[in-house]
Design a protein around this motif. Structure first.
Motif, PDB file in Angstrom:
ATOM      1  N   THR A 117      12.445 -20.628 103.284  1.00 48.08           N
ATOM      2  CA  THR A 117      12.763 -21.214 101.985  1.00 48.08           C
ATOM      3  C   THR A 117      13.780 -22.330 102.186  1.00 48.08           C
ATOM      4  O   THR A 117      14.605 -22.274 103.087  1.00 48.08           O
ATOM      5  CB  THR A 117      13.333 -20.167 101.008  1.00 48.08           C
ATOM      6  N   ALA A 118      13.687 -23.349 101.352  1.00 51.46           N
ATOM      7  CA  ALA A 118      14.629 -24.465 101.418  1.00 51.46           C
ATOM      8  C   ALA A 118      14.631 -25.183 100.073  1.00 51.46           C
ATOM      9  O   ALA A 118      13.740 -24.980  99.245  1.00 51.46           O
ATOM     10  CB  ALA A 118      14.248 -25.439 102.537  1.00 51.46           C
ATOM     11  N   ASP A 119      15.618 -26.043  99.889  1.00 54.84           N
ATOM     12  CA  ASP A 119      15.678 -26.783  98.633  1.00 54.84           C
ATOM     13  C   ASP A 119      14.753 -27.992  98.671  1.00 54.84           C
ATOM     14  O   ASP A 119      14.041 -28.230  99.642  1.00 54.84           O
ATOM     15  CB  ASP A 119      17.115 -27.142  98.256  1.00 54.84           C
ATOM     16  N   ALA A 120      14.764 -28.753  97.615  1.00 54.47           N
ATOM     17  CA  ALA A 120      13.775 -29.806  97.384  1.00 54.47           C
ATOM     18  C   ALA A 120      13.733 -30.893  98.460  1.00 54.47           C
ATOM     19  O   ALA A 120      12.683 -31.490  98.674  1.00 54.47           O
ATOM     20  CB  ALA A 120      14.012 -30.447  96.017  1.00 54.47           C
ATOM     21  N   ILE A 121      14.820 -31.130  99.167  1.00 56.87           N
ATOM     22  CA  ILE A 121      14.815 -32.213 100.160  1.00 56.87           C
ATOM     23  C   ILE A 121      13.812 -31.943 101.275  1.00 56.87           C
ATOM     24  O   ILE A 121      13.270 -32.869 101.865  1.00 56.87           O
ATOM     25  CB  ILE A 121      16.233 -32.476 100.727  1.00 56.87           C
ATOM     26  N   GLN A 122      13.516 -30.684 101.559  1.00 56.53           N
ATOM     27  CA  GLN A 122      12.572 -30.356 102.633  1.00 56.53           C
ATOM     28  C   GLN A 122      11.119 -30.397 102.170  1.00 56.53           C
ATOM     29  O   GLN A 122      10.213 -30.170 102.963  1.00 56.53           O
ATOM     30  CB  GLN A 122      12.895 -28.982 103.228  1.00 56.53           C
ATOM     31  N   CYS A 123      10.883 -30.711 100.928  1.00 57.58           N
ATOM     32  CA  CYS A 123       9.520 -30.758 100.383  1.00 57.58           C
ATOM     33  C   CYS A 123       8.821 -32.018 100.902  1.00 57.58           C
ATOM     34  O   CYS A 123       8.637 -32.995 100.187  1.00 57.58           O
ATOM     35  CB  CYS A 123       9.577 -30.728  98.854  1.00 57.58           C
ATOM     36  N   GLN A 124       8.444 -31.964 102.179  1.00 59.35           N
ATOM     37  CA  GLN A 124       7.837 -33.091 102.878  1.00 59.35           C
ATOM     38  C   GLN A 124       6.525 -32.631 103.515  1.00 59.35           C
ATOM     39  O   GLN A 124       6.455 -31.528 104.070  1.00 59.35           O
ATOM     40  CB  GLN A 124       8.763 -33.606 103.989  1.00 59.35           C
ATOM     41  N   GLN A 125       5.513 -33.455 103.474  1.00 55.08           N
ATOM     42  CA  GLN A 125       4.220 -33.087 104.050  1.00 55.08           C
ATOM     43  C   GLN A 125       4.328 -32.796 105.541  1.00 55.08           C
ATOM     44  O   GLN A 125       3.752 -31.830 106.037  1.00 55.08           O
ATOM     45  CB  GLN A 125       3.195 -34.190 103.804  1.00 55.08           C
ATOM     46  N   GLN A 126       5.063 -33.642 106.265  1.00 54.52           N
ATOM     47  CA  GLN A 126       5.174 -33.469 107.711  1.00 54.52           C
ATOM     48  C   GLN A 126       5.858 -32.137 108.055  1.00 54.52           C
ATOM     49  O   GLN A 126       5.394 -31.409 108.926  1.00 54.52           O
ATOM     50  CB  GLN A 126       5.937 -34.637 108.325  1.00 54.52           C
ATOM     51  N   SER A 127       6.938 -31.808 107.349  1.00 55.75           N
ATOM     52  CA  SER A 127       7.647 -30.542 107.586  1.00 55.75           C
ATOM     53  C   SER A 127       6.750 -29.363 107.242  1.00 55.75           C
ATOM     54  O   SER A 127       6.688 -28.371 107.988  1.00 55.75           O
ATOM     55  CB  SER A 127       8.915 -30.469 106.738  1.00 55.75           C
ATOM     56  N   SER A 128       6.071 -29.445 106.133  1.00 57.47           N
ATOM     57  CA  SER A 128       5.197 -28.357 105.684  1.00 57.47           C
ATOM     58  C   SER A 128       4.065 -28.120 106.679  1.00 57.47           C
ATOM     59  O   SER A 128       3.757 -26.983 107.037  1.00 57.47           O
ATOM     60  CB  SER A 128       4.622 -28.677 104.309  1.00 57.47           C
ATOM     61  N   ARG A 129       3.459 -29.201 107.122  1.00 52.40           N
ATOM     62  CA  ARG A 129       2.360 -29.112 108.091  1.00 52.40           C
ATOM     63  C   ARG A 129       2.848 -28.497 109.406  1.00 52.40           C
ATOM     64  O   ARG A 129       2.203 -27.628 109.983  1.00 52.40           O
ATOM     65  CB  ARG A 129       1.788 -30.510 108.328  1.00 52.40           C
ATOM     66  N   TRP A 130       4.017 -28.945 109.886  1.00 50.90           N
ATOM     67  CA  TRP A 130       4.569 -28.443 111.142  1.00 50.90           C
ATOM     68  C   TRP A 130       4.865 -26.945 111.040  1.00 50.90           C
ATOM     69  O   TRP A 130       4.539 -26.179 111.944  1.00 50.90           O
ATOM     70  CB  TRP A 130       5.841 -29.234 111.500  1.00 50.90           C
ATOM     71  N   LEU A 131       5.470 -26.529 109.923  1.00 52.17           N
ATOM     72  CA  LEU A 131       5.791 -25.105 109.744  1.00 52.17           C
ATOM     73  C   LEU A 131       4.541 -24.231 109.764  1.00 52.17           C
ATOM     74  O   LEU A 131       4.519 -23.195 110.427  1.00 52.17           O
ATOM     75  CB  LEU A 131       6.516 -24.893 108.422  1.00 52.17           C
ATOM     76  N   THR A 132       3.519 -24.641 109.047  1.00 48.56           N
ATOM     77  CA  THR A 132       2.326 -23.801 108.944  1.00 48.56           C
ATOM     78  C   THR A 132       1.443 -23.895 110.178  1.00 48.56           C
ATOM     79  O   THR A 132       0.970 -22.876 110.678  1.00 48.56           O
ATOM     80  CB  THR A 132       1.506 -24.158 107.693  1.00 48.56           C
ATOM     81  N   GLN A 133       1.232 -25.099 110.692  1.00 49.95           N
ATOM     82  CA  GLN A 133       0.285 -25.271 111.786  1.00 49.95           C
ATOM     83  C   GLN A 133       0.884 -25.027 113.162  1.00 49.95           C
ATOM     84  O   GLN A 133       0.205 -24.529 114.050  1.00 49.95           O
ATOM     85  CB  GLN A 133      -0.350 -26.656 111.708  1.00 49.95           C
ATOM     86  N   GLN A 134       2.128 -25.380 113.366  1.00 50.52           N
ATOM     87  CA  GLN A 134       2.750 -25.205 114.679  1.00 50.52           C
ATOM     88  C   GLN A 134       3.484 -23.874 114.818  1.00 50.52           C
ATOM     89  O   GLN A 134       3.441 -23.247 115.863  1.00 50.52           O
ATOM     90  CB  GLN A 134       3.721 -26.357 114.983  1.00 50.52           C
ATOM     91  N   LEU A 135       4.191 -23.470 113.768  1.00 48.57           N
ATOM     92  CA  LEU A 135       4.978 -22.240 113.840  1.00 48.57           C
ATOM     93  C   LEU A 135       4.262 -21.027 113.264  1.00 48.57           C
ATOM     94  O   LEU A 135       4.667 -19.894 113.509  1.00 48.57           O
ATOM     95  CB  LEU A 135       6.317 -22.422 113.112  1.00 48.57           C
ATOM     96  N   GLY A 136       3.235 -21.264 112.455  1.00 50.23           N
ATOM     97  CA  GLY A 136       2.523 -20.153 111.841  1.00 50.23           C
ATOM     98  C   GLY A 136       3.311 -19.478 110.729  1.00 50.23           C
ATOM     99  O   GLY A 136       3.081 -18.327 110.389  1.00 50.23           O
ATOM    100  N   ALA A 137       4.254 -20.210 110.163  1.00 51.67           N
ATOM    101  CA  ALA A 137       5.102 -19.676 109.087  1.00 51.67           C
ATOM    102  C   ALA A 137       4.586 -20.158 107.736  1.00 51.67           C
ATOM    103  O   ALA A 137       3.752 -21.059 107.657  1.00 51.67           O
ATOM    104  CB  ALA A 137       6.547 -20.126 109.292  1.00 51.67           C
ATOM    105  N   ASP A 138       5.097 -19.553 106.698  1.00 52.89           N
ATOM    106  CA  ASP A 138       4.846 -20.009 105.334  1.00 52.89           C
ATOM    107  C   ASP A 138       6.143 -20.610 104.814  1.00 52.89           C
ATOM    108  O   ASP A 138       7.215 -20.399 105.394  1.00 52.89           O
ATOM    109  CB  ASP A 138       4.422 -18.843 104.438  1.00 52.89           C
TER     110      ASP A 138
END
Length: 125
Positions: free
Chosen positions: A78-99
């Motif tokens: 979980t994070a605040d609005a500043i982390q609401c970025q496509q690149q960060s979201s993609r990296w978290l889900t596709q590389q780390l396997g996290a939600d």
């Protein structure tokens, strides 16, 4: 904890940036840190300094890379609005396997874009 429950420490992490009170950089501004805090322990499990003249966005990857490889698979970040970025979201889900669960600020233009992209029953406003 010999039952494997120590891994649950990383199953829910809150990421947030804070200024370190009383600190000073060469430009006179306080040191800022991005921290990953375990919901389970209520303690920081990793910290990353935010570079001068930067923000929290580029510090997310180095912060989470400090944690054991594969440890965040299946985790909720979980994070605040500043982390609401496509690149960060993609990296978290596709590389780390996290939600992830990013905060969304109630700025009219952001809400309008979100309402277009998300199902109507998603909003209670």
């Amino acid at each position: 904890m010999d039952d494997g429950s120590e891994i649950s420490i990383l199953q829910a992490l809150a990421v947030d940036g804070k200024c370190l009170r009383g600190s000073g950089r060469t430009d006179g501004k306080p040191l800022q840190l991005l921290s990953a805090v375990s919901h389970h322990l209520r303690l920081a499990v990793a910290q990353e300094p935010i570079q001068e003249k930067s923000n929290e966005i580029p510090a997310l990857k180095p912060l989470l890379d400090k944690l054991p490889k594969g440890a965040l698979e299946g985790s909720m970040i979980t994070a605040d609005a500043i982390q609401c970025q496509q690149q960060s979201s993609r990296w978290l889900t596709q590389q780390l396997g996290a939600d992830y669960l990013w905060g969304l600020k109630a700025i009219k233009r952001h809400l309008e874009r979100a309402k277009i992209r998300l199902p109507k029953d998603f909003f209670s406003l």
